[in-house]
Design a protein around this motif. Sequence first.
Motif, PDB file in Angstrom:
ATOM      1  N   SER A 132      50.865  17.904  40.679  1.00 38.46           N
ATOM      2  CA  SER A 132      52.139  18.152  41.344  1.00 38.46           C
ATOM      3  C   SER A 132      52.137  19.560  41.928  1.00 38.46           C
ATOM      4  O   SER A 132      51.560  20.476  41.344  1.00 38.46           O
ATOM      5  CB  SER A 132      53.282  18.030  40.332  1.00 38.46           C
ATOM      6  N   ALA A 133      52.801  19.740  43.047  1.00 41.36           N
ATOM      7  CA  ALA A 133      52.894  21.067  43.658  1.00 41.36           C
ATOM      8  C   ALA A 133      53.900  21.954  42.935  1.00 41.36           C
ATOM      9  O   ALA A 133      54.096  23.098  43.315  1.00 41.36           O
ATOM     10  CB  ALA A 133      53.281  20.932  45.130  1.00 41.36           C
ATOM     11  N   ARG A 134      54.498  21.459  41.856  1.00 37.91           N
ATOM     12  CA  ARG A 134      55.496  22.235  41.108  1.00 37.91           C
ATOM     13  C   ARG A 134      54.871  23.247  40.160  1.00 37.91           C
ATOM     14  O   ARG A 134      55.577  24.050  39.563  1.00 37.91           O
ATOM     15  CB  ARG A 134      56.402  21.294  40.305  1.00 37.91           C
ATOM     16  N   TYR A 135      53.560  23.198  39.981  1.00 38.18           N
ATOM     17  CA  TYR A 135      52.891  24.078  39.026  1.00 38.18           C
ATOM     18  C   TYR A 135      51.801  24.879  39.726  1.00 38.18           C
ATOM     19  O   TYR A 135      51.028  24.346  40.514  1.00 38.18           O
ATOM     20  CB  TYR A 135      52.269  23.268  37.884  1.00 38.18           C
ATOM     21  N   LEU A 136      51.742  26.163  39.395  1.00 40.86           N
ATOM     22  CA  LEU A 136      50.711  27.033  39.952  1.00 40.86           C
ATOM     23  C   LEU A 136      50.544  28.231  39.017  1.00 40.86           C
ATOM     24  O   LEU A 136      51.540  28.781  38.523  1.00 40.86           O
ATOM     25  CB  LEU A 136      51.112  27.520  41.353  1.00 40.86           C
ATOM     26  N   TRP A 137      49.302  28.613  38.785  1.00 44.07           N
ATOM     27  CA  TRP A 137      48.992  29.771  37.949  1.00 44.07           C
ATOM     28  C   TRP A 137      47.914  30.609  38.629  1.00 44.07           C
ATOM     29  O   TRP A 137      47.001  30.068  39.247  1.00 44.07           O
ATOM     30  CB  TRP A 137      48.450  29.360  36.581  1.00 44.07           C
ATOM     31  N   ILE A 138      48.003  31.903  38.439  1.00 45.06           N
ATOM     32  CA  ILE A 138      46.909  32.818  38.780  1.00 45.06           C
ATOM     33  C   ILE A 138      46.421  33.366  37.448  1.00 45.06           C
ATOM     34  O   ILE A 138      47.200  33.948  36.685  1.00 45.06           O
ATOM     35  CB  ILE A 138      47.369  33.962  39.707  1.00 45.06           C
ATOM     36  N   LEU A 139      45.139  33.153  37.167  1.00 46.24           N
ATOM     37  CA  LEU A 139      44.534  33.569  35.905  1.00 46.24           C
ATOM     38  C   LEU A 139      43.417  34.569  36.163  1.00 46.24           C
ATOM     39  O   LEU A 139      42.770  34.533  37.208  1.00 46.24           O
ATOM     40  CB  LEU A 139      43.971  32.356  35.160  1.00 46.24           C
ATOM     41  N   SER A 140      43.179  35.420  35.177  1.00 44.33           N
ATOM     42  CA  SER A 140      42.136  36.439  35.282  1.00 44.33           C
ATOM     43  C   SER A 140      41.466  36.609  33.921  1.00 44.33           C
ATOM     44  O   SER A 140      42.075  36.372  32.887  1.00 44.33           O
ATOM     45  CB  SER A 140      42.771  37.761  35.730  1.00 44.33           C
ATOM     46  N   ARG A 141      40.245  37.073  33.943  1.00 40.80           N
ATOM     47  CA  ARG A 141      39.538  37.381  32.700  1.00 40.80           C
ATOM     48  C   ARG A 141      40.010  38.693  32.092  1.00 40.80           C
ATOM     49  O   ARG A 141      39.715  38.987  30.941  1.00 40.80           O
ATOM     50  CB  ARG A 141      38.035  37.469  32.940  1.00 40.80           C
ATOM     51  N   THR A 142      40.734  39.468  32.880  1.00 42.60           N
ATOM     52  CA  THR A 142      41.257  40.753  32.422  1.00 42.60           C
ATOM     53  C   THR A 142      42.784  40.745  32.580  1.00 42.60           C
ATOM     54  O   THR A 142      43.318  39.980  33.390  1.00 42.60           O
ATOM     55  CB  THR A 142      40.657  41.903  33.252  1.00 42.60           C
ATOM     56  N   PRO A 143      43.478  41.576  31.827  1.00 44.69           N
ATOM     57  CA  PRO A 143      44.944  41.582  31.912  1.00 44.69           C
ATOM     58  C   PRO A 143      45.495  42.014  33.271  1.00 44.69           C
ATOM     59  O   PRO A 143      46.656  41.768  33.571  1.00 44.69           O
ATOM     60  CB  PRO A 143      45.368  42.576  30.831  1.00 44.69           C
ATOM     61  N   GLU A 144      44.670  42.660  34.088  1.00 40.79           N
ATOM     62  CA  GLU A 144      45.098  43.112  35.405  1.00 40.79           C
ATOM     63  C   GLU A 144      44.063  42.722  36.447  1.00 40.79           C
ATOM     64  O   GLU A 144      42.883  42.645  36.145  1.00 40.79           O
ATOM     65  CB  GLU A 144      45.266  44.625  35.423  1.00 40.79           C
ATOM     66  N   LEU A 145      44.541  42.510  37.659  1.00 40.02           N
ATOM     67  CA  LEU A 145      43.651  42.243  38.792  1.00 40.02           C
ATOM     68  C   LEU A 145      43.781  43.381  39.798  1.00 40.02           C
ATOM     69  O   LEU A 145      44.891  43.885  40.019  1.00 40.02           O
ATOM     70  CB  LEU A 145      44.054  40.950  39.495  1.00 40.02           C
ATOM     71  N   PRO A 146      42.677  43.765  40.418  1.00 36.61           N
ATOM     72  CA  PRO A 146      42.792  44.729  41.512  1.00 36.61           C
ATOM     73  C   PRO A 146      43.697  44.151  42.611  1.00 36.61           C
ATOM     74  O   PRO A 146      43.690  42.941  42.860  1.00 36.61           O
ATOM     75  CB  PRO A 146      41.346  44.884  42.010  1.00 36.61           C
ATOM     76  N   ALA A 147      44.460  45.016  43.263  1.00 34.59           N
ATOM     77  CA  ALA A 147      45.405  44.571  44.288  1.00 34.59           C
ATOM     78  C   ALA A 147      44.716  43.752  45.377  1.00 34.59           C
ATOM     79  O   ALA A 147      45.255  42.736  45.833  1.00 34.59           O
ATOM     80  CB  ALA A 147      46.128  45.772  44.895  1.00 34.59           C
ATOM     81  N   ALA A 148      43.524  44.154  45.796  1.00 35.60           N
ATOM     82  CA  ALA A 148      42.819  43.431  46.857  1.00 35.60           C
ATOM     83  C   ALA A 148      42.463  42.006  46.410  1.00 35.60           C
ATOM     84  O   ALA A 148      42.566  41.052  47.191  1.00 35.60           O
ATOM     85  CB  ALA A 148      41.562  44.189  47.275  1.00 35.60           C
ATOM     86  N   THR A 149      42.054  41.855  45.159  1.00 36.30           N
ATOM     87  CA  THR A 149      41.724  40.524  44.633  1.00 36.30           C
ATOM     88  C   THR A 149      42.977  39.665  44.551  1.00 36.30           C
ATOM     89  O   THR A 149      42.966  38.499  44.951  1.00 36.30           O
ATOM     90  CB  THR A 149      41.063  40.640  43.245  1.00 36.30           C
ATOM     91  N   LEU A 150      44.055  40.233  44.056  1.00 34.17           N
ATOM     92  CA  LEU A 150      45.309  39.493  43.953  1.00 34.17           C
ATOM     93  C   LEU A 150      45.799  39.072  45.334  1.00 34.17           C
ATOM     94  O   LEU A 150      46.211  37.919  45.530  1.00 34.17           O
ATOM     95  CB  LEU A 150      46.358  40.338  43.236  1.00 34.17           C
ATOM     96  N   ASP A 151      45.735  39.965  46.299  1.00 33.07           N
ATOM     97  CA  ASP A 151      46.140  39.615  47.666  1.00 33.07           C
ATOM     98  C   ASP A 151      45.278  38.477  48.216  1.00 33.07           C
ATOM     99  O   ASP A 151      45.789  37.567  48.877  1.00 33.07           O
ATOM    100  CB  ASP A 151      46.052  40.831  48.589  1.00 33.07           C
ATOM    101  N   HIS A 152      43.978  38.515  47.931  1.00 32.82           N
ATOM    102  CA  HIS A 152      43.069  37.456  48.373  1.00 32.82           C
ATOM    103  C   HIS A 152      43.482  36.105  47.766  1.00 32.82           C
ATOM    104  O   HIS A 152      43.547  35.094  48.465  1.00 32.82           O
ATOM    105  CB  HIS A 152      41.628  37.815  47.980  1.00 32.82           C
ATOM    106  N   ILE A 153      43.785  36.097  46.479  1.00 37.24           N
ATOM    107  CA  ILE A 153      44.193  34.858  45.804  1.00 37.24           C
ATOM    108  C   ILE A 153      45.512  34.355  46.383  1.00 37.24           C
ATOM    109  O   ILE A 153      45.678  33.150  46.619  1.00 37.24           O
ATOM    110  CB  ILE A 153      44.301  35.083  44.281  1.00 37.24           C
ATOM    111  N   LEU A 154      46.446  35.254  46.614  1.00 38.97           N
ATOM    112  CA  LEU A 154      47.728  34.852  47.201  1.00 38.97           C
ATOM    113  C   LEU A 154      47.540  34.244  48.582  1.00 38.97           C
ATOM    114  O   LEU A 154      48.183  33.237  48.922  1.00 38.97           O
ATOM    115  CB  LEU A 154      48.676  36.049  47.265  1.00 38.97           C
TER     116      LEU A 154
END
Length: 178
Positions: A132-154
């Motif tokens: 379903s399109a009602r669920y979405l997660w962004i997961l990482s191996r570390t508690p924080e993601l670099p801004a550039a990586t997060l922007d890429h995922i978004l």
Amino acid sequence: MKIVFALSVLALLLLFVIFAASRDRVDRSTVPALDLQRYMGTWYEIARYDHSFEQWQTDVTAQYTLNADGRIEVENRGVDIRDGKIHTAHGKARPGRQPGQLRVSFFWIFYSDYNVLELGEDYSWALVGSSSARYLWILSRTPELPAATLDHILRLAEKRGYDTTRLLFTGKSAHKTS
């Protein structure tokens, strides 16, 4: 007269079905391959669409353990922002019908699709959805993601048709667009 009424009702139902189907133009296809051994371990939730089973939780982690018999154990943990208590949910998973898909259950025999939509080449991050399109997660191996990586995922999520403005950022990463 009854035939005209029945045809009108049928036409309205058909229009409703077409409208409803057109609203869900989200690409939920999975990655072409998923190495289960590499996917196992701890994942930190960076962001999610809010939903009832994780409501009020922050600092959420998921631990995946592959047993010798091929079964996968799942442990989700999160901190309730209202009282600081840790909530833990134990589940199980198994490979799904297609590559990049797991079937996950936290309650008896009821399984849900867990679709790995995008995955860092080094398995350092994942974009996960469901059937379903009602669920979405962004997961990482570390508690924080670099801004550039997060922007890429978004951008990847947006390209698939997900509304990233609905994401609730729950981890230690603060979203900063570049």
